[in-house]
Design an enzyme around this catalytic site. Structure first.
Site, mmCIF file in Angstrom:
data_model
loop_
_atom_site.group_PDB
_atom_site.id
_atom_site.type_symbol
_atom_site.label_atom_id
_atom_site.label_comp_id
_atom_site.label_asym_id
_atom_site.label_seq_id
_atom_site.Cartn_x
_atom_site.Cartn_y
_atom_site.Cartn_z
ATOM 1 N N LYS A 81 -0.739 -2.594 20.699
ATOM 2 C CA LYS A 81 0.340 -1.647 20.982
ATOM 3 C C LYS A 81 -0.241 -0.249 20.752
ATOM 4 C CE LYS A 81 4.236 0.785 20.576
ATOM 5 N NZ LYS A 81 3.574 2.102 20.617
ATOM 6 N N GLU A 99 -4.936 1.438 7.732
ATOM 7 C CA GLU A 99 -5.747 2.657 7.630
ATOM 8 C C GLU A 99 -4.757 3.796 7.785
ATOM 9 O OE1 GLU A 99 -7.231 5.729 8.490
ATOM 10 O OE2 GLU A 99 -8.323 5.001 10.248
ATOM 11 N N CYS A 106 -7.401 11.536 10.201
ATOM 12 C CA CYS A 106 -6.999 11.146 8.827
ATOM 13 C C CYS A 106 -8.061 11.558 7.815
ATOM 14 C CB CYS A 106 -6.816 9.637 8.745
ATOM 15 S SG CYS A 106 -5.648 9.022 9.917
ATOM 16 N N GLU A 164 -0.504 15.843 4.275
ATOM 17 C CA GLU A 164 -1.539 15.843 5.310
ATOM 18 C C GLU A 164 -1.137 16.852 6.393
ATOM 19 O OE1 GLU A 164 -1.887 12.089 7.404
ATOM 20 O OE2 GLU A 164 -4.057 12.288 7.397
HETATM 21 C C1 SIN Z 1 -8.766 8.593 11.887
HETATM 22 O O1 SIN Z 1 -8.431 9.754 11.973
HETATM 23 O O2 SIN Z 1 -7.925 7.738 11.600
HETATM 24 C C2 SIN Z 1 -10.156 8.086 12.120
HETATM 25 C C3 SIN Z 1 -11.160 9.117 12.322
HETATM 26 C C4 SIN Z 1 -12.555 8.534 12.439
HETATM 27 O O3 SIN Z 1 -12.763 7.348 12.676
HETATM 28 O O4 SIN Z 1 -13.468 9.316 12.263
#
Ligand code: SIN
Length: 484
Positions: free
Chosen positions: A180, A255, A289, A386
């Protein structure tokens, strides 16, 4: 959109090896973040199509898991080769739906492809153990088996690579997937399905349904045939998915969000620290992230770092990702951009000083210029949440202990970075930071060979590396008796 191979641009869902419309006939518009222009309209799937995809995956994985590892490895290798051959087209699709500069999109395609290459190799190394038994008439053997049907829910910030690093280990392990992708960026996911089909992956092993997030999510989390859910996205959504998976006790890997500290000590190499911070902060316009969320600089080097960093940030060229020379694109949509601008305004009203940004020459409201804020304090919202945008808050600290304490003062624990040259300090700080990933004198840490994942509220599970298969495998213990 100009493509050499237009068959990579698909707008139907991929279920059980067929390209299908949504039962309702509805479609979702995929908008170019630069100007809102509609790039394509994609089948808007719901619960029924998802259910069919899950049942197809359940059937297909019975055969897929029995195939020799080499056969699965060869298919993954073919996907890697196809992604590499079609890198330019895939990058164009990605930039059109996500907005990042084409140069960055090309890097993402190579990054995504590298997971297929990596797991093509790992597929052949799924070993079990023999374990010394407690009595002479027994033998203990373990084997590893695929978990079964895997639901993969992926975000819009890396529409190719985040899905690649879930599909590749799942298929290597012998699982089938129902994917998805984010509603904003389904085209890159559908293009991966095209390549999987061409690579000879059997019908039903890879399925992609985009559309009604709630209905698809409810089916993926509630259906008993789905044995694992893997998610990349926000911590708030991750928590809801973990709860929803509890009733059927699914394996989950998450994650989730981060709040990465980027620490520069007095003994750092100033030039490389500035370059690393710019790359880490402004990659994908800060929408990662693992992006530096708080830049902590030791007093002795603060002014020199702030001056150079600000000059470099001001020099970044903002623009349409398709145009040559663009170094930073728009944010994903107007609401994301206005949220980031609100955070900046709040920080300024609480006493922070604008050293660069957020104003810019672009006409569209989805752009936020590369921004630097000085005089930031740890209590400000911009340090606690964040940002997911191109804003660098600079904070000053005096001692190593203070830096570690400030860095760890967050519920998140995905990535952290620090620049220093003293070997003792490198070990002390590396060991003291409560994060799953630590970049030492390095601002870009992602690659297929390394374990990617967080601690605390940034989630659990590791993607990539030799550990990346573990989340897709069950360990079965065979107890052999009557062995005399
Ligand atoms: C992410 O922002 O979730 C992953 C970034 C990355 O794999 O470098």
């Amino acid at each position: 959109m100009q493509l050499s191979n237009s068959s990579l641009l698909r707008t139907q869902a991929y279920v059980d090896g067929l390209w299908v419309e949504a039962d309702s006939g509805e479609r979702i518009a995929v908008a170019n973040p630069v100007n809102g222009a509609v790039v394509a309209e994609v089948a808007r799937c719901s619960g029924a199509e998802t259910r069919r995809a899950i049942l197809a995956a359940e059937r297909a994985q019975l055969d897929w898991r029995r195939r020799p590892a080499k056969e699965r490895a060869d298919a993954l290798r073919r996907i890697y080769e196809a992604m590499t051959a079609h890198q330019e087209d895939l990058a164009r699709i990605l930039t059109a739906e996500q907005g990042k500069p084409l140069a960055e999109a090309r890097v993402e395609i190579a990054y995504g492809a590298s997971y297929f290459e990596w797991f093509a190799e790992e597929a052949r190394r799924i070993y079990g153990d023999t374990i010394p038994a407690p009595s002479t008439d027994k033998r203990i053997v373990t084997i590893k088996q695929p978990v079964g049907v895997v639901a993969c829910i992926t975000p819009w910030n890396f529409p190719n690579a985040m899905l690649a690093r879930k599909i590749a280990p799942a298929l290597a392990a012998g699982c089938a997937v129902v994917c998805k992708p984010a509603t904003a960026t389904p085209l890159s996911a559908l293009a991966i399905a095209v390549l999987a089909e061409e690579a000879g992956v059997p019908p039903g092993v890879v399925n992609v349904v985009a559309g009604d997030t709630r209905a698809i999510g409810a089916e993926l989390t509630g259906h008993p045939a789905v044995r694992k859910l893997t998610f990349t996205g926000s911590t708030a959504v991750g928590k809801a998915l973990i709860r929803a998976c509890a009733d059927t006790v699914k394996r989950v890997s998450m994650e989730l969000g981060g709040n990465a500290p980027f620490i520069v000590f007095d003994d750092a190499n100033l030039e490389t620290a500035v370059q690393g911070a710019i790359a880490c902060k402004y990659r994908n316009a800060g929408q990662t992230c693992v992006s530096a969320n708080r830049i902590l600089v030791q007093s002795g080097i603060f002014d020199a770092f702030a001056d150079r960093f600000t000059a470099a940030a001001r020099g970044l060229k903002l623009g349409d990702g398709m145009e040559a020379g663009t170094e930073m694109g728009p944010l994903i949509d107007a609401s994301a951009a206005s949220g980031v601008r609100r955070m900046i305004r709040e920080a300024v009203s609480e006493g922070a000083t604008l050293m660069a940004g957020p104003d810019h020459d672009m006409k569209s409201e989805t752009f936020v210029g590369p921004t630097v804020l000085a005089g930031v304090t740890p209590e400000m919202r911009i340090c606690r949440e964040e940002i997911f945008g191109p804003v660098a808050p600079l904070l000053r600290f005096d001692t190593e202990e203070e830096a570690i304490q400030l860095a760890n003062d967050t519920p998140f624990g995905l990535a952290a970075y620090f620049y220093a040259r003293d070997v003792g300090r490198i070990y002390r700080v590396g060991e003291g930071l409560e994060f799953g990933i630590v970049g030492v004198n390095e601002g870009i840490i992602s690659n297929a060979a390394a374990p990617f994942g967080g601690v605390k509220e940034s989630g659990y599970g590791r993607e990539g590396s030799r550990y990346g298969l573990d989340d897709y495998l069950e360990i079965k213990y065979l107890c052999l008796g009557e062995i005399e």
